[in-house]
Design a protein around this motif. Structure first.
Motif, PDB file in Angstrom:
ATOM      1  N   MET A  90       0.841  -1.187   0.000  1.00  0.00           N
ATOM      2  CA  MET A  90       0.000   0.000   0.000  1.00  0.00           C
ATOM      3  C   MET A  90       0.885   1.249   0.000  1.00  0.00           C
ATOM      4  O   MET A  90       1.779   1.376   0.823  1.00  0.00           O
ATOM      5  N   THR A  91       0.643   2.143  -0.912  1.00  0.00           N
ATOM      6  CA  THR A  91       1.428   3.364  -0.970  1.00  0.00           C
ATOM      7  C   THR A  91       0.671   4.503  -0.295  1.00  0.00           C
ATOM      8  O   THR A  91      -0.551   4.519  -0.246  1.00  0.00           O
ATOM      9  N   THR A  92       1.436   5.439   0.233  1.00  0.00           N
ATOM     10  CA  THR A  92       0.863   6.604   0.885  1.00  0.00           C
ATOM     11  C   THR A  92       1.066   7.808  -0.018  1.00  0.00           C
ATOM     12  O   THR A  92       2.169   8.045  -0.495  1.00  0.00           O
ATOM     13  N   THR A  93       0.022   8.562  -0.250  1.00  0.00           N
ATOM     14  CA  THR A  93       0.158   9.757  -1.068  1.00  0.00           C
ATOM     15  C   THR A  93       0.887  10.837  -0.273  1.00  0.00           C
ATOM     16  O   THR A  93       0.948  10.796   0.957  1.00  0.00           O
ATOM     17  N   ALA A  94       1.420  11.806  -0.989  1.00  0.00           N
ATOM     18  CA  ALA A  94       2.111  12.916  -0.330  1.00  0.00           C
ATOM     19  C   ALA A  94       1.164  13.636   0.617  1.00  0.00           C
ATOM     20  O   ALA A  94       1.539  14.002   1.731  1.00  0.00           O
ATOM     21  N   THR A  95      -0.072  13.836   0.200  1.00  0.00           N
ATOM     22  CA  THR A  95      -1.048  14.529   1.050  1.00  0.00           C
ATOM     23  C   THR A  95      -1.278  13.766   2.354  1.00  0.00           C
ATOM     24  O   THR A  95      -1.308  14.364   3.430  1.00  0.00           O
ATOM     25  N   GLU A  96      -1.417  12.452   2.257  1.00  0.00           N
ATOM     26  CA  GLU A  96      -1.606  11.633   3.456  1.00  0.00           C
ATOM     27  C   GLU A  96      -0.366  11.670   4.347  1.00  0.00           C
ATOM     28  O   GLU A  96      -0.476  11.791   5.572  1.00  0.00           O
ATOM     29  N   ALA A  97       0.811  11.564   3.738  1.00  0.00           N
ATOM     30  CA  ALA A  97       2.057  11.554   4.504  1.00  0.00           C
ATOM     31  C   ALA A  97       2.270  12.880   5.225  1.00  0.00           C
ATOM     32  O   ALA A  97       2.691  12.907   6.387  1.00  0.00           O
ATOM     33  N   ILE A  98       1.965  13.990   4.550  1.00  0.00           N
ATOM     34  CA  ILE A  98       2.124  15.303   5.189  1.00  0.00           C
ATOM     35  C   ILE A  98       1.080  15.481   6.285  1.00  0.00           C
ATOM     36  O   ILE A  98       1.367  16.029   7.356  1.00  0.00           O
ATOM     37  N   GLY A  99      -0.125  14.981   6.066  1.00  0.00           N
ATOM     38  CA  GLY A  99      -1.148  15.002   7.118  1.00  0.00           C
ATOM     39  C   GLY A  99      -0.700  14.223   8.338  1.00  0.00           C
ATOM     40  O   GLY A  99      -0.895  14.662   9.483  1.00  0.00           O
ATOM     41  N   ASP A 100      -0.088  13.054   8.113  1.00  0.00           N
ATOM     42  CA  ASP A 100       0.448  12.249   9.215  1.00  0.00           C
ATOM     43  C   ASP A 100       1.551  12.996   9.950  1.00  0.00           C
ATOM     44  O   ASP A 100       1.638  12.951  11.180  1.00  0.00           O
ATOM     45  N   LEU A 101       2.412  13.674   9.190  1.00  0.00           N
ATOM     46  CA  LEU A 101       3.514  14.432   9.787  1.00  0.00           C
ATOM     47  C   LEU A 101       2.974  15.576  10.640  1.00  0.00           C
ATOM     48  O   LEU A 101       3.455  15.819  11.754  1.00  0.00           O
ATOM     49  N   LEU A 102       1.942  16.256  10.148  1.00  0.00           N
ATOM     50  CA  LEU A 102       1.331  17.335  10.922  1.00  0.00           C
ATOM     51  C   LEU A 102       0.683  16.793  12.189  1.00  0.00           C
ATOM     52  O   LEU A 102       0.774  17.402  13.255  1.00  0.00           O
ATOM     53  N   GLN A 103       0.047  15.637  12.090  1.00  0.00           N
ATOM     54  CA  GLN A 103      -0.545  15.000  13.275  1.00  0.00           C
ATOM     55  C   GLN A 103       0.545  14.652  14.287  1.00  0.00           C
ATOM     56  O   GLN A 103       0.379  14.856  15.486  1.00  0.00           O
ATOM     57  N   GLU A 104       1.666  14.127  13.800  1.00  0.00           N
ATOM     58  CA  GLU A 104       2.796  13.799  14.675  1.00  0.00           C
ATOM     59  C   GLU A 104       3.309  15.053  15.383  1.00  0.00           C
ATOM     60  O   GLU A 104       3.589  15.039  16.582  1.00  0.00           O
ATOM     61  N   LEU A 105       3.415  16.148  14.641  1.00  0.00           N
ATOM     62  CA  LEU A 105       3.867  17.415  15.205  1.00  0.00           C
ATOM     63  C   LEU A 105       2.912  17.885  16.301  1.00  0.00           C
ATOM     64  O   LEU A 105       3.338  18.277  17.394  1.00  0.00           O
ATOM     65  N   THR A 106       1.620  17.820  16.021  1.00  0.00           N
ATOM     66  CA  THR A 106       0.601  18.244  16.985  1.00  0.00           C
ATOM     67  C   THR A 106       0.634  17.391  18.249  1.00  0.00           C
ATOM     68  O   THR A 106       0.596  17.914  19.373  1.00  0.00           O
ATOM     69  N   GLU A 107       0.720  16.081  18.083  1.00  0.00           N
ATOM     70  CA  GLU A 107       0.758  15.181  19.239  1.00  0.00           C
ATOM     71  C   GLU A 107       2.014  15.402  20.073  1.00  0.00           C
ATOM     72  O   GLU A 107       1.949  15.391  21.308  1.00  0.00           O
TER      73      GLU A 107
END
Length: 72
Positions: free
Chosen positions: A1-18
């Protein structure tokens, strides 16, 4: 399963917030490239770049919001 750039950046922002909410400075810093310089908490803009270790934030623009009535 590949992750799109939008999903990956969303995950990164979530990581930053947490990391911020957990008070985890090391985890917060790990979301940035080595030469990034995050500062104050205001209205922010982030620029994400794809690096060898995945998506990382390369810039952090912090724009302070002021009260226009206070300037009078």
């Amino acid at each position: 399963m590949t992750t799109t750039a939008t999903e990956a950046i969303g995950d990164l922002l979530q990581e930053l917030t947490e990391a911020w909410n957990d008070g985890d400075a090391e985890r917060y810093a790990s979301a940035f490239t080595e030469d990034a310089d995050p500062t104050r908490n205001s209205v922010i803009s982030l620029t994400a770049v794809l690096t060898e270790v995945g998506w990382r934030f390369a810039s952090f623009q912090n724009t302070r919001v002021s009260d226009p009535k206070a300037a009078r």
